[in-house]
Design a protein around this motif. Structure first.
Motif: not given
Ligand code: CTP
Length: 410
Positions: A279, A281, A313, A329, A346, A350
């Protein structure tokens, strides 16, 4: 009888005294059953004649693009680049490293190199002072960051009478490294495996024409798709709106989506056949409570109530089978214990096996650039730093580690 594969090697020779050793290197390849075509610079010819290489390899040497001495069709100046499995430059002079770093193409060797898309192996050779010059070291390290490989020069008595580092590695050593590289680059460790990749940003609409999104070029996701393809995997690539060149995987199936919910739906469709989920994205994290019909007029102020949007994810993680490997990521602003703690959370939350952490506040890595530097967190071991390199090189490394993990699971 099982015979060893025969590889096609382009041997680039630049102008240094070590050029005579390139003859032995060519011999090593030929004796082992590989094909060699040589491209020389004009300076190299002052040290060794083209006829020597012609005799050794059985093919005319490419000396200039205009001359067309190559027996390959003279219609294209990149024929040789298309032909080869590996490009070895031995010796690689300081001048050559500088030109290659700059992307110059003012002779046949540099032109072929620029057009070549396979692995490149450099065997630098020069006077110690030239090798130690900061600009040479900088040029060399930039080339390595771009994914070039090297057999570093060794210490010894140099042709100029000085002692020190700068002597080209022995042909046998260059040969051995070249064969390992060829075996690695042609191996398909992910053959028969399916990699599901999410990539790029998503959009959450406020009204019919306005949306909230996340910053993401889609480069990393595209690099993962490219590396997975090269490793022989079947790729399912789900991408949000990005530039055309990053929108599709070089192989497999590419699905264009816009919103996070569409991304989740497309990923769920492919989920059962996925061995790996990667992931990359940047899913838009916030969505308005409701989408206004039509266009909100630009009057006064606008109060937006936002909610956290679907975590693609995490949704996939809930359905994860024990033999699937998940890679997330995390783009963080900063790299202190605070961010590291968040990364570990995370991983857990996840249901991931690996989490590639990068600090997007740095200008030289992360957003909109070709390179990245990653700290790879894992559920079972201490984080591993992956040195700054081209995103494709890092993607390959991550996929190989994910594959190794899967090997341990089953
Ligand atoms: N991800 C996802 N869907 C979301 C947010 C994140 O699939 N709505 C996935 C991203 O593709 C990545 C991972 O989760 O592989 C971590 O993304 P990140 O943006 O760092 O995590 P968030 O859960 O959004 O946490 P925060 O914004 O609070 O850091």
């Amino acid at each position: 009888m099982h015979s060893a594969p025969s590889y096609k090697i382009i041997l680039g020779v630049t102008g240094g005294i070590a050029a005579y050793k390139a003859c032995e290197l060519a011999r090593n390849f030929i004796k082992a059953g590989h094909e060699v075509r040589v491209v020389m610079t004009a300076h190299a010819e002052q040290f060794v004649g083209a006829l020597t290489f012609h005799s050794l390899t059985g093919y005319p040497v490419l000396r200039s693009l205009a001359q067309g001495t190559s027996d390959l069709s003279a219609t294209s100046h990149i024929d040789l680049a298309r032909w080869g499995d590996l490009f070895v430059i031995a010796p690689a002079t300081a001048n050559f490293l500088a030109k290659a770093r700059a992307g110059m193409a003012d002779d046949a060797l540099l032109t072929e190199l620029l057009a070549f898309q396979g692995p490149v192996l450099l065997a630098p050779a020069m006077n110690t002072r030239m090798w130690d010059a900061p600009v040479t070291r900088e040029n060399f390290s930039v080339l390595l960051e771009r994914g070039y490989h090297s057999v570093d020069p060794v210490e010894g008595l140099l042709a100029c009478g000085e002692e020190g580092a700068g002597k080209m590695a022995e042909p046998a050593q260059i040969f051995a490294r070249a064969i390992t590289l060829l075996q690695d680059s042609t191996a398909k460790p992910l053959a028969g495996k399916t990699v599901l990749i999410t990539s790029g940003p998503t959009r959450n609409y406020i009204d019919s024409i306005r949306f909230i999104s996340n910053r993401s070029s889609g480069r990393m996701g595209h690099a993962v798709a490219t590396a997975a393809s090269a490793l022989g995997a079947k790729v399912i690539f789900v991408s949000g709106p990005v530039e055309e060149r990053f929108q599709k995987s070089p192989t497999g199936k590419s699905i264009a989506v816009e919103t996070g919910d569409q991304m989740l739906a497309a990923a769920l469709d492919a989920f059962d056949e996925a061995d790996f989920v990667v992931a990359t994205a940047a899913v838009a994290d916030f969505a308005p409570h409701e989408v206004s019909e039509g266009k909100i007029r630009r009057e006064g102020t606008l109060d937006l109530q936002l909610r956290a949007s679907t975590d693609v994810l995490a949704e996939l993680g809930r359905r994860k089978r024990s033999n699937q490997v998940f890679v997330g990521f995390a783009a963080e602003v900063g790299e202190s214990e605070v961010e590291f703690k968040k990364a570990r959370e995370k991983l857990e939350k996840k249901n991931l096996d690996l989490l590639a952490f990068n600090n997007v506040s740095r200008k030289d890595i992360g957003f909109d650039v070709e390179q990245n530097e990653i700290l790879l967190f894992s559920k079972i071991a201490e984080p591993v730093p992956l040195a700054k390199a081209k995103k494709e090189v890092l993607a390959r490394e991550i996929l190989l580690r994910a594959n190794e993990l899967q090997g341990k699971m089953s």
